[in-house]
Design a protein around this motif. Structure first.
Motif, mmCIF file in Angstrom:
data_model
loop_
_atom_site.group_PDB
_atom_site.id
_atom_site.type_symbol
_atom_site.label_atom_id
_atom_site.label_comp_id
_atom_site.label_asym_id
_atom_site.label_seq_id
_atom_site.Cartn_x
_atom_site.Cartn_y
_atom_site.Cartn_z
ATOM 1 N N THR A 37 0.820 -1.203 0.000
ATOM 2 C CA THR A 37 0.000 0.000 0.000
ATOM 3 C C THR A 37 0.863 1.266 0.000
ATOM 4 N N SER A 38 1.881 1.286 0.854
ATOM 5 C CA SER A 38 2.696 2.505 0.972
ATOM 6 C C SER A 38 3.649 2.697 -0.199
ATOM 7 N N GLN A 39 4.256 1.632 -0.696
ATOM 8 C CA GLN A 39 5.261 1.767 -1.747
ATOM 9 C C GLN A 39 4.677 1.742 -3.163
ATOM 10 N N LEU A 40 3.582 1.005 -3.353
ATOM 11 C CA LEU A 40 3.020 0.877 -4.692
ATOM 12 C C LEU A 40 1.696 1.628 -4.852
ATOM 13 N N GLY A 41 1.172 2.154 -3.759
ATOM 14 C CA GLY A 41 -0.086 2.883 -3.839
ATOM 15 C C GLY A 41 -1.262 1.994 -4.190
ATOM 16 N N HIS A 42 -1.138 0.708 -3.894
ATOM 17 C CA HIS A 42 -2.188 -0.257 -4.216
ATOM 18 C C HIS A 42 -2.312 -1.242 -3.058
ATOM 19 N N SER A 43 -3.539 -1.463 -2.630
ATOM 20 C CA SER A 43 -3.794 -2.383 -1.530
ATOM 21 C C SER A 43 -4.223 -3.739 -2.081
ATOM 22 N N PRO A 44 -3.360 -4.762 -1.935
ATOM 23 C CA PRO A 44 -3.765 -6.085 -2.427
ATOM 24 C C PRO A 44 -4.961 -6.594 -1.625
ATOM 25 N N GLN A 45 -5.698 -7.510 -2.226
ATOM 26 C CA GLN A 45 -6.886 -8.036 -1.562
ATOM 27 C C GLN A 45 -6.521 -8.796 -0.282
ATOM 28 N N LYS A 46 -5.436 -9.590 -0.366
ATOM 29 C CA LYS A 46 -5.076 -10.434 0.771
ATOM 30 C C LYS A 46 -3.601 -10.809 0.678
ATOM 31 N N VAL A 47 -2.956 -10.937 1.838
ATOM 32 C CA VAL A 47 -1.586 -11.433 1.917
ATOM 33 C C VAL A 47 -1.604 -12.606 2.893
ATOM 34 N N ILE A 48 -1.159 -13.756 2.414
ATOM 35 C CA ILE A 48 -1.158 -14.972 3.226
ATOM 36 C C ILE A 48 0.288 -15.390 3.450
ATOM 37 N N CYS A 49 0.665 -15.577 4.703
ATOM 38 C CA CYS A 49 2.025 -16.010 5.045
ATOM 39 C C CYS A 49 1.964 -17.332 5.790
ATOM 40 N N ASN A 50 2.860 -18.242 5.428
ATOM 41 C CA ASN A 50 2.978 -19.535 6.109
ATOM 42 C C ASN A 50 4.441 -19.794 6.422
ATOM 43 N N LEU A 51 4.716 -19.949 7.690
ATOM 44 C CA LEU A 51 6.063 -20.178 8.176
ATOM 45 C C LEU A 51 6.202 -21.654 8.531
ATOM 46 N N LEU A 52 7.218 -22.294 7.948
ATOM 47 C CA LEU A 52 7.463 -23.699 8.225
ATOM 48 C C LEU A 52 8.957 -23.927 8.297
ATOM 49 N N ASP A 53 9.419 -24.266 9.484
ATOM 50 C CA ASP A 53 10.829 -24.532 9.720
ATOM 51 C C ASP A 53 11.676 -23.329 9.287
ATOM 52 N N LYS A 54 12.486 -23.487 8.235
ATOM 53 C CA LYS A 54 13.367 -22.406 7.778
ATOM 54 C C LYS A 54 12.886 -21.775 6.473
ATOM 55 N N SER A 55 11.582 -21.849 6.226
ATOM 56 C CA SER A 55 11.061 -21.209 5.018
ATOM 57 C C SER A 55 9.757 -20.490 5.317
ATOM 58 N N LEU A 56 9.524 -19.450 4.542
ATOM 59 C CA LEU A 56 8.320 -18.651 4.652
ATOM 60 C C LEU A 56 7.732 -18.528 3.255
ATOM 61 N N THR A 57 6.473 -18.910 3.106
ATOM 62 C CA THR A 57 5.797 -18.699 1.832
ATOM 63 C C THR A 57 4.822 -17.542 1.985
ATOM 64 N N ILE A 58 4.757 -16.727 0.948
ATOM 65 C CA ILE A 58 3.891 -15.556 0.943
ATOM 66 C C ILE A 58 3.101 -15.581 -0.362
ATOM 67 N N VAL A 59 1.794 -15.439 -0.263
ATOM 68 C CA VAL A 59 0.946 -15.315 -1.445
ATOM 69 C C VAL A 59 0.227 -13.972 -1.332
ATOM 70 N N VAL A 60 0.422 -13.146 -2.350
ATOM 71 C CA VAL A 60 -0.229 -11.842 -2.405
ATOM 72 C C VAL A 60 -1.321 -11.953 -3.460
ATOM 73 N N GLU A 61 -2.577 -11.829 -3.020
ATOM 74 C CA GLU A 61 -3.700 -11.947 -3.938
ATOM 75 C C GLU A 61 -4.098 -10.571 -4.456
ATOM 76 N N HIS A 62 -4.203 -10.454 -5.747
ATOM 77 C CA HIS A 62 -4.571 -9.230 -6.465
ATOM 78 C C HIS A 62 -3.601 -8.078 -6.188
ATOM 79 N N PRO A 63 -2.318 -8.308 -6.484
ATOM 80 C CA PRO A 63 -1.317 -7.253 -6.278
ATOM 81 C C PRO A 63 -1.207 -6.277 -7.453
ATOM 82 N N THR A 64 -1.962 -6.537 -8.516
ATOM 83 C CA THR A 64 -1.824 -5.764 -9.742
ATOM 84 C C THR A 64 -2.239 -4.307 -9.537
ATOM 85 N N THR A 65 -1.320 -3.401 -9.852
ATOM 86 C CA THR A 65 -1.562 -1.963 -9.703
ATOM 87 C C THR A 65 -2.400 -1.449 -10.872
ATOM 88 N N PRO A 66 -3.018 -0.281 -10.735
ATOM 89 C CA PRO A 66 -3.798 0.268 -11.847
ATOM 90 C C PRO A 66 -3.006 0.413 -13.156
#
Length: 120
Positions: free
Chosen positions: A25-54
């Motif tokens: 939101t602050s750097q791209l001026g666009h608020s994605p619909q959802k950000v999902i983070c999953n931490l497992l052991d030594k890895s972190l997965t991130i899914v950003v839903e609808h990150p597409t800017t205008p």
């Protein structure tokens, strides 16, 4: 038997989701619909839903998908150092590698952060 996720991991995941959402939101001026983070052991997965800017959306609607993908990649690379800093500050473990990809078709960005160690 399913492994129970530690409450501390759940808290870290929620904090990361909120801060990465705020970063977009602050750097791209666009608020994605959802950000999902999953931490497992030594890895972190991130899914950003609808990150597409205008501007990216305009390129897609103008059938300039290659250019939209290039813009998307460059925007991701521009915020990548900020994302790495957020992850390291929240989990208190260095990020060894950050790997990201986007799909215009699904309108999602997927990121894997490889951590130096398991968060405590």
């Amino acid at each position: 038997m399913e492994e129970k996720i530690p409450a501390s991991f759940t808290s870290l995941e929620e904090t990361l989701s909120q801060q990465i959402h705020a970063l977009y939101t602050s750097q791209l001026g666009h608020s994605p619909q959802k950000v999902i983070c999953n931490l497992l052991d030594k890895s972190l997965t991130i899914v950003v839903e609808h990150p597409t800017t205008p501007p990216e959306r305009l390129l897609i609607e103008s059938h300039k998908n290659d250019l939209a993908e290039e813009v998307s990649w460059n925007l991701y690379k521009a915020i990548e150092p900020y994302m790495k800093a957020i992850i390291e500050a929240v989990v208190r473990v260095p990020v060894v590698d950050l790997i990201g990809t986007s799909s215009i078709d699904s309108d999602r960005t997927s990121i894997v952060a490889v951590l130096a160690d398991k968060p405590q």
